[in-house]
Design an enzyme around this catalytic site. Structure first.
Site, PDB file in Angstrom:
ATOM      1  N   CYS A 207      -9.422   7.423   8.292  1.00  0.00           N
ATOM      2  CA  CYS A 207      -8.228   7.076   7.502  1.00  0.00           C
ATOM      3  C   CYS A 207      -6.981   7.097   8.385  1.00  0.00           C
ATOM      4  O   CYS A 207      -6.044   6.330   8.161  1.00  0.00           O
ATOM      5  CB  CYS A 207      -8.032   8.060   6.361  1.00  0.00           C
ATOM      6  SG  CYS A 207      -9.516   8.456   5.463  1.00  0.00           S
TER       7      CYS A 207
ATOM      8  N   CYS B  44     -13.460   1.469   3.316  1.00  0.00           N
ATOM      9  CA  CYS B  44     -13.117   1.876   1.947  1.00  0.00           C
ATOM     10  C   CYS B  44     -12.276   0.837   1.213  1.00  0.00           C
ATOM     11  O   CYS B  44     -12.057   0.962   0.020  1.00  0.00           O
ATOM     12  CB  CYS B  44     -12.347   3.189   1.971  1.00  0.00           C
ATOM     13  SG  CYS B  44     -10.788   3.019   2.840  1.00  0.00           S
TER      14      CYS B  44
HETATM   15 FE1  FES Z   1      -9.697   4.807   2.669  1.00  0.00          FE
HETATM   16 FE2  FES Z   1      -8.982   7.117   3.576  1.00  0.00          FE
HETATM   17  S1  FES Z   1     -10.645   6.695   2.260  1.00  0.00           S
HETATM   18  S2  FES Z   1      -8.177   5.228   4.124  1.00  0.00           S
END
Ligand code: FES
Length: 126
Positions: A105, A36
């Protein structure tokens, strides 16, 4: 609104513990999540091989912020050896779980802590 997060996650997200840059840190663990692009810094201050102080800065999602906050609570006051034993899953457990889609995450927090400790030890050895 459907809440997929535990009360503990929401609490740590809304009231993060030990948040902020530590200007006089002994070591910093910087980790990124390639899926992400989120970024986390874990700052540690060490005294007699104990984590005397710890803080974080997280540029990421709510789960990443909550796990950073939780890892500072788990690690504070622990010896470096014991802090290294904190596993990725320990952080999620301490928060009463995370939705499966958010488990990645929570990896950042333990990785960031371990990186900071390893950097500190390397610095001390030189
Ligand atoms: Fe990036 Fe949670 S979506 S760390």
């Amino acid at each position: 609104m459907l809440n997929i997060y535990s009360d503990k996650v929401m609490d740590h997200f809304k009231n993060p513990r030990n948040m902020g840059e530590m200007l006089d840190a002994d070591a910093i663990g910087k980790v990124g999540n390639p899926t992400c692009g989120d970024l986390m810094y874990i700052y540690i201050k060490v005294k007699d091989d104990i984590i005397d102080d710890i803080s974080f800065q997280t540029f990421g999602c709510g789960a990443a912020i909550a796990t950073s906050s939780m890892i500072t609570e788990l690690a504070k006051g622990k010896s470096l050896d014991d802090a290294l034993k904190i596993k990725r899953t320990d952080v999620a457990h301490a928060l009463d779980g995370l939705p499966p889609i958010k488990m990645h995450c929570s990896n950042l927090a333990a990785d960031g802590l371990h990186k900071a400790i390893n950097k500190y030890r390397k610095k001390k050895d030189n």
